[in-house]
Scaffold this motif. Structure first.
Motif, PDB file in Angstrom:
ATOM      1  N   UNK A 106       0.443 -17.038  -9.754  1.00 54.33           N
ATOM      2  CA  UNK A 106      -0.851 -17.653  -9.993  1.00 54.33           C
ATOM      3  C   UNK A 106      -0.761 -18.752 -11.031  1.00 54.33           C
ATOM      4  N   UNK A 107      -1.883 -19.434 -11.205  1.00 50.07           N
ATOM      5  CA  UNK A 107      -1.942 -20.516 -12.192  1.00 50.07           C
ATOM      6  C   UNK A 107      -2.979 -20.160 -13.250  1.00 50.07           C
ATOM      7  N   UNK A 108      -2.728 -20.625 -14.466  1.00 52.81           N
ATOM      8  CA  UNK A 108      -3.663 -20.324 -15.547  1.00 52.81           C
ATOM      9  C   UNK A 108      -4.799 -21.339 -15.622  1.00 52.81           C
ATOM     10  N   UNK A 109      -4.649 -22.440 -14.931  1.00 56.38           N
ATOM     11  CA  UNK A 109      -5.771 -23.372 -14.742  1.00 56.38           C
ATOM     12  C   UNK A 109      -5.524 -24.162 -13.464  1.00 56.38           C
ATOM     13  N   UNK A 110      -6.630 -24.612 -12.838  1.00 49.58           N
ATOM     14  CA  UNK A 110      -6.481 -25.395 -11.600  1.00 49.58           C
ATOM     15  C   UNK A 110      -5.852 -26.740 -11.929  1.00 49.58           C
TER      16      UNK A 110
END
Length: 475
Positions: free
Chosen positions: A439-443
């Motif tokens: 996953x990513x911690x921000x778009x």
């Protein structure tokens, strides 16, 4: 009170009665004996040490200690001495003695019908006062070289509040007048044995530094126990010890009785190795030893005979878990025992509790039986701390039922400035788990959330400390 004519009714009378019970008068005495030493020929010397204490709550006058050595060493002995003599008597009042200090009776000879009193008259013991008496004795064993005797001394005193009833106690073997701790020394009266030649067994016990099993709250170490037949060497008398056994109850030491116990323990393979030449029958390790249900370190199915000077080293590998609080504070004692040979008839099983360290007789008096300091284990694991890591990632962006493509969203993404995600990723990798945090911690730039979109978060929640945690909540 009868009512008289013309007088008012009688007034009720009351009497308050107070009974003052004087403090209980009590005395206690304990007695030990040193290891015998050879003076010459078959003449041996040893010292009886007696401790007499006013254990009650009132003063005792004319305290006296009687010691009939003729009855003990000759008349009633299982194997008596040919003769004996008293070479010295020393009386030492204890620290802070508050009464009238006792002095040694210069006429004491210890023979029945003569003077067997150790104090001169005229002393007084306040509550808590204590005095030590050291009696040095020589015995002649020329006829057979053997002495086997039990010895009891008697202490007495006078209670000024009840002068017609003497206060008495028979001696208890050891240094404690009240070893059962019930406050009554009079029910502790085990005689003090003296056996010559002096069959003895000595035990020392040491502990290695603790080593952490990487990534766990478990630690390993070794207990090293050395057992020796410490009897003197008399060529004409067999002082070997048979059926030797060493008992090590790790459940009691590490769990049950510890002020700060381990959570659990396990033992590895116990080894037994001779120290130098071994002339008897070398014991073998008990393959079933677990320190709990089976606490015997030697295999009872194999012979275990220690000649004089024979010695073995026992190594017990131990693993403990400190997950609950990261610390342990316990004491540990092993006990060795063996049977004396037929040359020493009537001798009870010889035993010794272990002395901390590598020397079973650190005071060098030839008697390891009076060196019984437990082996401590006190440890705080500095790297066992309570800790939690929470890593939160965006793992899907769904628009109209279809995932919006986001570069790298299915891979691990390192967030700069925090180690939590790196540590968690490493832990996944070490465990061989393919589900490392994705996953990513921000778009990323260019990807925006539109009205009606769904965002999926995945939260990775990890106890990354060294301790067990309870009542865990995720909010």
């Amino acid at each position: 009170i009868r009512q008289q004519a013309g007088e008012p009714p009688p007034t009720p009378q009351t009497i308050t009665k107070t009974t003052r019970i004087p403090a209980e008068a009590e005395i206690g005495i304990a007695k030990t004996v040193s290891a015998p030493t050879l003076v010459s020929g078959l003449i041996f010397e040893f010292t009886y040490t007696l401790v007499v204490t006013n254990t009650g709550g009132t003063t005792l006058d004319d305290v006296q200690v009687t010691e009939d050595l003729q009855a003990a060493l000759i008349t009633n002995a299982a194997n008596p001495a040919d003769s004996f003599s008293v070479t010295n008597v020393v009386v030492t009042p204890g620290a802070g003695f508050a009464g009238t200090q006792p002095t040694e009776n210069a006429n004491y000879v210890g023979t029945t019908g003569n003077d067997i009193s150790l104090f001169n008259a005229g002393n007084s013991f306040e509550p808590g006062d204590s005095a030590t008496i050291a009696i040095t004795v020589q015995v002649d064993l020329t006829s057979d070289g053997i002495l086997n005797a039990n010895n009891t001394a008697q202490a007495s005193g006078t209670d000024p509040n009840n002068p017609g009833t003497p206060v008495t106690d028979d001696s208890q073997n050891g240094n404690d007048v009240d070893p059962d701790g019930d406050g009554d020394p009079t029910n502790n009266n085990t005689p003090t044995p003296i056996v010559i030649p002096f069959p003895s067994i000595g035990v020392s016990k040491d502990i290695s530094p603790l080593t952490q099993i990487a990534g766990t709250s478990q630690f390993t170490f070794n207990y090293t126990i050395v057992v020796t037949n410490t009897s003197p060497n008399f060529p004409s008398i067999d002082l070997s010890l048979s059926n030797v056994q060493v008992v090590e109850d790790l459940q009691a030491a590490l769990i049950t009785n510890g002020p700060d116990p381990a959570d659990s323990f396990s033992v590895g393979t116990v080894t037994v190795a001779p120290v130098g030449a071994f002339g008897g029958s070398l014991p073998t390790a008990n393959p079933n030893y677990d320190g709990n249900a089976d606490t015997d370190l030697f295999d009872n199915g194999q012979p275990s005979v220690f000649n004089v000077g024979d010695s073995v080293t026992i190594t017990i590998p131990v693993t403990i878990d400190l997950a609950s609080d990261g610390s342990i504070q316990v004491n540990n004692t092993a006990t060795a025992a063996g049977d004396a040979s037929a040359d020493i008839p009537g001798t009870p099983r010889i035993s010794d509790d272990s002395q901390n360290g590598t020397d079973d007789d650190p005071d060098g008096n030839g008697n390891p039986g009076d060196n019984n300091e437990p082996t401590p284990l006190s440890f705080n694991a500095p790297n066992l701390t309570p800790s939690l890591a929470v890593v939160k990632r965006i793992t899907r962006l769904i628009r109209g039922g279809v995932d919006v493509p986001i570069t790298g969203i299915g891979n691990f993404n390192d967030q700069a400035g925090t180690a939590n995600d790196n540590d968690l990723n490493t832990a996944f990798a070490n465990a061989g788990n393919a589900g490392q945090p994705t996953g990513v911690f921000q778009l990323p730039s260019g990807v925006e959330i539109e009205p009606g979109d769904e965002v999926e978060y995945t939260i990775y929640f990890w106890n990354n400390g060294g301790l067990n945690l309870t009542n865990v909540q995720l909010c």
